[in-house]
Enzyme design. Structure first.
Site, PDB file in Angstrom:
ATOM      1  N   LYS A 186       1.137  -0.704  -0.224  1.00  0.00           N
ATOM      2  CA  LYS A 186      -0.008   0.565  -0.211  1.00  0.00           C
ATOM      3  C   LYS A 186       1.049   1.188   0.258  1.00  0.00           C
ATOM      4  O   LYS A 186       1.856   1.639  -0.527  1.00  0.00           O
ATOM      5  CB  LYS A 186      -0.853   0.312   0.777  1.00  0.00           C
ATOM      6  CG  LYS A 186      -0.717  -1.599   1.466  1.00  0.00           C
ATOM      7  CD  LYS A 186      -2.570  -1.993   0.252  1.00  0.00           C
ATOM      8  CE  LYS A 186      -2.828  -3.506   1.045  1.00  0.00           C
ATOM      9  NZ  LYS A 186      -3.842  -4.089   0.760  1.00  0.00           N
TER      10      LYS A 186
HETATM   11  C1  LIG Z   1      -4.447  -5.533   1.216  1.00  0.00           C
HETATM   12  C2  LIG Z   1      -6.253  -5.085   1.148  1.00  0.00           C
HETATM   13  C3  LIG Z   1      -6.616  -6.229   2.216  1.00  0.00           C
HETATM   14  C4  LIG Z   1      -5.588  -6.559   3.287  1.00  0.00           C
HETATM   15  O1  LIG Z   1      -5.341  -5.436   3.870  1.00  0.00           O
HETATM   16  P1  LIG Z   1      -4.042  -6.383   5.103  1.00  0.00           P
HETATM   17  O2  LIG Z   1      -3.133  -4.945   5.987  1.00  0.00           O
HETATM   18  O3  LIG Z   1      -3.358  -6.766   4.153  1.00  0.00           O
HETATM   19  O4  LIG Z   1      -5.184  -7.768   5.648  1.00  0.00           O
HETATM   20  C5  LIG Z   1      -8.235  -5.712   1.967  1.00  0.00           C
HETATM   21  N1  LIG Z   1      -8.469  -5.366   1.190  1.00  0.00           N
HETATM   22  C6  LIG Z   1      -7.610  -4.976  -0.269  1.00  0.00           C
HETATM   23  C7  LIG Z   1      -8.770  -4.409  -1.265  1.00  0.00           C
HETATM   24  C8  LIG Z   1      -6.484  -4.850  -0.106  1.00  0.00           C
HETATM   25  O5  LIG Z   1      -5.944  -4.083  -1.326  1.00  0.00           O
END
Ligand SMILES: *Cc1c(COP(=O)(O)O)cnc(C)c1O
Length: 378
Positions: A183
């Site tokens: 992210k």
């Molecule tokens: C990355 C992601 C998640 C999960 O996030 P984590 O912090 O790894 O649990 C959930 N939803 C979307 C749309 C994502 O891109």
């Protein structure tokens, strides 16, 4: 073989390393003062009243659904075109994900395709801001109001994105963020929930820490013996102070990172927008993306398949990733009695791919990606 251009890179510097070192040497490494500081910073940043740090966005989504009372027998409407954690979080509560169709402009839930899925068991809509592109929150929250449903936002990818001039995190009462390295800002792993509802805030803090009536800091700072109580069955979804120290540093860079990502995206747009065989992500004044990813859709008039294009790019040293997955076709959800009709989702997922976008990205790297795409597609 030329140098490989990766798909993504976290922006981490000496500053984050020193912040983590300081947290470690302070003697307080689990959820403590740095978590509280990161929460205050994040709430201030987004414009929400409160923020609650947790171990991941998946944990954040699970808790956000729980505080809405979502449980066994309930249904929650969500897109299939998302990372599987979106659907899994619904499953953890005992409820069932009901996959709805997307709009290929926003890559998010198509508001006109929601109401046909609403039944007596529907409790909530879990809207995703896919790859940082804001969903139509206003329209979706009107649907929720009309049918008395809860709205939860999966903003895993959308820290720093804006909808209607306001940052994601400020529009509704349960917005969930991720700090996974893929992210825009990262704490290694980690998540955050923003809310302006004081009852949600209290309950979220309790649920992330075993359902305990007080937190460690209160007990640590007290000169009286405090005996905690366990008010309900909770979880260990805490963020550590080491992660939060990194997060505090990262958050200061978020606006700059988004601006840099948008500059790269703009260069991609200018260079690629006249290629007739592809479709680029849509953006309008209402929806400002942080460009967590840049997705390209291959139209029917393209003589090459998506996989052929990805393979050729890789031979040029350009890493890509297949488009956003569709959860309903995975074994976890594609069970014997499941019947789904999501042609738009399947088509987008199968005909799209993500191209490199990270900070700092050298001018020469951006040019190589553009040239590589142009050579193959024109
Ligand atoms: C990355 C992601 C998640 C999960 O996030 P984590 O912090 O790894 O649990 C959930 N939803 C979307 C749309 C994502 O891109």
């Amino acid at each position: 073989m030329p140098d490989i251009i990766p798909i993504a890179k976290p922006y981490l510097t000496e500053e984050e390393a020193l912040a983590a070192q300081k947290a470690i040497l302070s003697g307080w490494v689990t959820q403590g003062p740095r978590v509280e500081e990161f929460e205050n910073d994040f709430a201030n940043y987004t414009g929400a009243t409160y923020a609650v740090a947790v171990s991941s966005c998946t944990a954040a989504l699970h808790l956000a659904l729980l505080v809405n009372g979502v449980g066994p027998g309930d249904e929650v409407i969500c897109p299939s075109l998302s990372f599987i954690a979106t659907a899994n979080a619904i499953g953890y509560t005992g409820a069932k994900p009901i996959f709805a169709e997307i709009d290929t402009n926003t890559l998010n839930l198509n508001p006109s395709q929601i109401e046909k899925h609403i039944t007596i068991r529907t409790r909530a809509i879990l809207v995703v801001h896919q790859i940082g592109l804001p969903a139509e929150i206003e329209v979706l929250s009107n649907i929720c109001r009309k049918h008395n449903l809860a709205l939860v936002e999966d903003a895993a990818c959308a820290a720093g994105s804006k909808y209607n001039g306001k940052l994601i995190g400020s529009h509704s009462d349960l917005v969930c963020f991720s700090f996974h390295p893929r992210k825009v800002i990262t704490t290694g792993d980690g998540g955050m929930i923003t809310t302006s509802n004081p009852d949600y805030y209290t309950r979220l803090k309790r649920l992330r820490q075993h359902g305990m009536s007080i937190d460690d800091r209160e007990r640590h700072g007290s000169n009286k013996i405090i005996k905690e109580e366990y008010l309900e069955k909770g979880f260990n979804y805490r963020m550590t102070d080491i992660q939060a120290a990194v997060g505090i540093s990262q958050l200061k860079k978020l606006d700059w990172l988004v601006a840099e990502r948008r500059k790269i995206a703009q260069q991609y747009r200018e260079a690629l927008s006249d290629i007739s065989t592809i479709k680029l992500p849509h953006e309008n004044e209402k929806c400002v993306s942080n460009y967590q990813s840049f997705s390209i859709y291959i139209k029917n008039n393209c003589p090459l398949t998506r996989d052929e294009i990805m393979q050729r790019l890789l031979s040029d040293g350009i890493t890509t990733r297949p488009g956003i997955m569709s959860a309903h076709r995975e074994r976890a959800y594609n069970t014997e009695n499941a019947t789904y009709s999501l042609p738009v989702t399947e088509d987008y997922s199968d005909r799209s791919f993500l191209i490199p976008l990270y900070v700092p990205m050298e001018k020469e790297e951006i040019e190589r990606v553009i040239l590589g795409l142009k050579n193959i597609l024109s």
